[in-house]
Design a protein around this motif. Structure first.
Motif, PDB file in Angstrom:
ATOM      1  N   ASP A  72       0.817  -1.205   0.000  1.00 53.49           N
ATOM      2  CA  ASP A  72       0.000   0.000   0.000  1.00 53.49           C
ATOM      3  C   ASP A  72       0.857   1.265   0.000  1.00 53.49           C
ATOM      4  N   MET A  73       2.090   1.171   0.499  1.00 55.39           N
ATOM      5  CA  MET A  73       2.936   2.361   0.618  1.00 55.39           C
ATOM      6  C   MET A  73       4.403   1.988   0.579  1.00 55.39           C
ATOM      7  N   VAL A  74       5.189   2.843  -0.072  1.00 60.55           N
ATOM      8  CA  VAL A  74       6.648   2.795  -0.005  1.00 60.55           C
ATOM      9  C   VAL A  74       7.100   4.122   0.572  1.00 60.55           C
ATOM     10  N   LEU A  75       7.710   4.073   1.735  1.00 58.32           N
ATOM     11  CA  LEU A  75       8.163   5.281   2.426  1.00 58.32           C
ATOM     12  C   LEU A  75       9.689   5.260   2.449  1.00 58.32           C
ATOM     13  N   LEU A  76      10.304   6.221   1.784  1.00 62.37           N
ATOM     14  CA  LEU A  76      11.755   6.267   1.640  1.00 62.37           C
ATOM     15  C   LEU A  76      12.345   7.359   2.515  1.00 62.37           C
ATOM     16  N   ALA A  77      13.138   6.971   3.500  1.00 64.39           N
ATOM     17  CA  ALA A  77      13.861   7.917   4.349  1.00 64.39           C
ATOM     18  C   ALA A  77      15.224   8.159   3.720  1.00 64.39           C
ATOM     19  N   THR A  78      15.463   9.378   3.265  1.00 63.94           N
ATOM     20  CA  THR A  78      16.746   9.707   2.649  1.00 63.94           C
ATOM     21  C   THR A  78      16.984  11.209   2.695  1.00 63.94           C
ATOM     22  N   SER A  79      18.250  11.587   2.762  1.00 63.79           N
ATOM     23  CA  SER A  79      18.654  12.991   2.638  1.00 63.79           C
ATOM     24  C   SER A  79      19.411  13.218   1.341  1.00 63.79           C
ATOM     25  N   THR A  80      19.583  12.154   0.543  1.00 59.68           N
ATOM     26  CA  THR A  80      20.384  12.252  -0.678  1.00 59.68           C
ATOM     27  C   THR A  80      19.647  11.639  -1.861  1.00 59.68           C
ATOM     28  N   PRO A  81      18.442  12.120  -2.174  1.00 64.87           N
ATOM     29  CA  PRO A  81      17.683  11.523  -3.273  1.00 64.87           C
ATOM     30  C   PRO A  81      18.361  11.756  -4.621  1.00 64.87           C
ATOM     31  N   ASP A  83      16.664  12.600  -7.108  1.00 67.06           N
ATOM     32  CA  ASP A  83      15.869  13.698  -7.644  1.00 67.06           C
ATOM     33  C   ASP A  83      15.307  14.476  -6.461  1.00 67.06           C
ATOM     34  N   LEU A  84      15.567  15.788  -6.410  1.00 63.91           N
ATOM     35  CA  LEU A  84      15.085  16.586  -5.283  1.00 63.91           C
ATOM     36  C   LEU A  84      13.566  16.615  -5.197  1.00 63.91           C
ATOM     37  N   PHE A  85      12.871  16.304  -6.283  1.00 63.16           N
ATOM     38  CA  PHE A  85      11.416  16.226  -6.236  1.00 63.16           C
ATOM     39  C   PHE A  85      10.950  14.935  -5.561  1.00 63.16           C
ATOM     40  N   GLY A  86      11.881  14.000  -5.311  1.00 63.51           N
ATOM     41  CA  GLY A  86      11.533  12.768  -4.632  1.00 63.51           C
ATOM     42  C   GLY A  86      11.999  11.545  -5.389  1.00 63.51           C
ATOM     43  N   SER A  87      12.614  10.610  -4.661  1.00 64.25           N
ATOM     44  CA  SER A  87      13.082   9.362  -5.256  1.00 64.25           C
ATOM     45  C   SER A  87      12.135   8.195  -5.021  1.00 64.25           C
ATOM     46  N   ALA A  88      11.254   8.307  -4.021  1.00 61.92           N
ATOM     47  CA  ALA A  88      10.395   7.168  -3.659  1.00 61.92           C
ATOM     48  C   ALA A  88       9.536   6.663  -4.823  1.00 61.92           C
ATOM     49  N   PRO A  89       8.940   7.548  -5.652  1.00 58.55           N
ATOM     50  CA  PRO A  89       8.153   7.020  -6.767  1.00 58.55           C
ATOM     51  C   PRO A  89       8.972   6.172  -7.744  1.00 58.55           C
ATOM     52  N   LYS A  90      10.234   6.553  -7.986  1.00 60.98           N
ATOM     53  CA  LYS A  90      11.082   5.740  -8.866  1.00 60.98           C
ATOM     54  C   LYS A  90      11.399   4.395  -8.201  1.00 60.98           C
ATOM     55  N   ALA A 100       1.071   0.982  -4.742  1.00 60.80           N
ATOM     56  CA  ALA A 100       1.550   1.684  -3.545  1.00 60.80           C
ATOM     57  C   ALA A 100       1.731   3.172  -3.797  1.00 60.80           C
ATOM     58  N   VAL A 101       1.305   3.993  -2.840  1.00 58.04           N
ATOM     59  CA  VAL A 101       1.686   5.390  -2.843  1.00 58.04           C
ATOM     60  C   VAL A 101       3.117   5.468  -2.322  1.00 58.04           C
ATOM     61  N   ALA A 102       3.881   6.430  -2.811  1.00 61.42           N
ATOM     62  CA  ALA A 102       5.301   6.493  -2.427  1.00 61.42           C
ATOM     63  C   ALA A 102       5.720   7.942  -2.221  1.00 61.42           C
ATOM     64  N   PHE A 103       6.452   8.174  -1.136  1.00 65.25           N
ATOM     65  CA  PHE A 103       6.995   9.514  -0.913  1.00 65.25           C
ATOM     66  C   PHE A 103       8.238   9.441  -0.045  1.00 65.25           C
ATOM     67  N   ASP A 104       9.031  10.537  -0.100  1.00 67.70           N
ATOM     68  CA  ASP A 104      10.272  10.641   0.665  1.00 67.70           C
ATOM     69  C   ASP A 104      10.005  11.281   2.024  1.00 67.70           C
ATOM     70  N   LEU A 105      10.846  10.949   2.986  1.00 72.21           N
ATOM     71  CA  LEU A 105      10.860  11.600   4.295  1.00 72.21           C
ATOM     72  C   LEU A 105      12.310  11.913   4.617  1.00 72.21           C
ATOM     73  N   THR A 106      12.586  13.172   4.992  1.00 70.42           N
ATOM     74  CA  THR A 106      13.955  13.595   5.258  1.00 70.42           C
ATOM     75  C   THR A 106      14.132  13.958   6.725  1.00 70.42           C
ATOM     76  N   ALA A 107      14.972  13.216   7.414  1.00 69.51           N
ATOM     77  CA  ALA A 107      15.351  13.555   8.785  1.00 69.51           C
ATOM     78  C   ALA A 107      16.762  13.062   9.064  1.00 69.51           C
TER      79      ALA A 107
END
Length: 329
Positions: A72-81, A83-90, A100-107
């Motif tokens: 249902d979801m791919v959640l990517l934790a990264t500070s070095t994607p 693509d600055l628009f987000g790597s999770a969809p790729k 799955a919905v996919a998005f980046d989280l930066t911490a």
């Protein structure tokens, strides 16, 4: 939320301390005694952040015996994607997780733990049933390889966990605490290049790009050895857990002296501290899941084991979670 499976991926090049001493004035003894690191993995020119994340995620899906389209979801934790628009969809596309919905989280180095707690909320509400959380970073892109105070610390890697909705009684996230303090963020940054270019007439625009990692090592070390034991103490008290009940201490792999200091604070034997820092260095958001996957696959972490985990780093950010590993059905 059940922790069902894990996976990891390492960058293809191994750079030893001796290798680094050929570029900067350092030595294997100097690095090992101060950090515990003996070597680190560095990506090849044709190896992307997405490559690492996809490889780690695929291994977690394989261990879980899940088809990618059941996610249902791919959640990517990264500070070095990539693509600055987000790597999770790729990454989602690379895994063929079409539903799955996919998005980046930066911490930064706390990213995986923050992402794990975020994913748990979707699972607990019933909004999601299966989530893949991936921590991945390629800090080698942003290291000044001529600065011996930072270039010896960092490496590239990825780790993943497969999470599934479960009953409240079987929930594998027994408690968590999260913190941020931006007033101390200057101690560890990857800042924008402060330059501008002419636009029209007398106007100017900012120019994108980033400087290498900037770090006050002494301040970051003091922050970690002070705040990590404090937040772990809060977590153990919150969950009525004693250090003796823990099977493993799973900390962000930043410095072996930090790992040892936290263990000593709670009188936890060093044999119960999971550490692979010597072989990988600090891989930021990937250190915790990469270490977890290694320990699951070699049999150290078994179903039912109780782990206290803490991530800490840039932001400044830090957190702790009490986890029970379930493993695949």
């Amino acid at each position: 939320m059940a922790l069902v499976a894990s996976g990891s991926a390492q960058a293809n090049q191994t750079i030893s301390n001796a290798d680094l001493s050929e570029r900067v004035q350092t030595s294997d003894e100097w690095i090992r005694t101060r950090t515990g690191i003996q070597s680190r993995r560095v990506s090849t020119p044709d190896e992307s952040l997405n490559d690492l994340a996809i490889r780690a995620g695929a291994k977690a899906l394989e261990m879980a015996h899940w088809e990618p389209d059941t996610l249902d979801m791919v959640l990517l934790a990264t500070s070095t994607p990539d693509d600055l628009f987000g790597s999770a969809p790729k990454v989602q596309a690379g895994l063929k997780a079409h539903n799955a919905v996919a998005f980046d989280l930066t911490a930064a180095c706390s990213g995986f733990l923050f992402a794990l707690v975020t994913a748990a909320q979707y699972l607990r509400t019933g909004a999601m049933q299966r989530v893949l959380v991936i921590g991945a970073d390629q800090l080698s892109r942003f290291v000044d390889w001529d600065d011996r105070s930072t270039c010896v610390l960092f490496g590239d890697g990825a780790g993943a966990v497969a999470l599934e909705a479960t009953s409240a009684e079987a929930d594998g996230l027994l408690g968590f605490r999260l913190r941020s303090d931006g007033s101390r963020g200057h101690s560890l940054t990857l800042p924008q290049i402060p330059t501008s270019l002419p636009l029209v007439n007398t106007t100017r625009h900012q120019c994108g790009g980033y400087l290498p990692i900037q770090m006050n090592g002494q301040e970051v070390y003091k922050f970690a050895v002070r705040e990590v034991p404090a937040i772990l103490k809060e977590l153990l008290e919150q969950t009525s857990t004693t250090p003796e009940q823990l099977d493993w201490l799973l900390l962000h792999q930043a410095n072996q002296r930090i790992l040892d200091a936290v263990a000593d604070r709670f009188s936890i034997p060093h044999s119960k501290v999971l550490s692979n820092l010597a072989n990988y260095g600090n891989t930021s958001a990937s250190t915790i899941p990469l270490m977890l996957d290694e320990a699951v696959r070699d049999g150290r972490v078994a179903p039912g084991h109780l782990l206290a985990s803490s991530g800490f780093g840039a932001g400044l950010s830090w957190g702790a979670a009490l986890l029970r590993w379930q493993g695949p059905a």
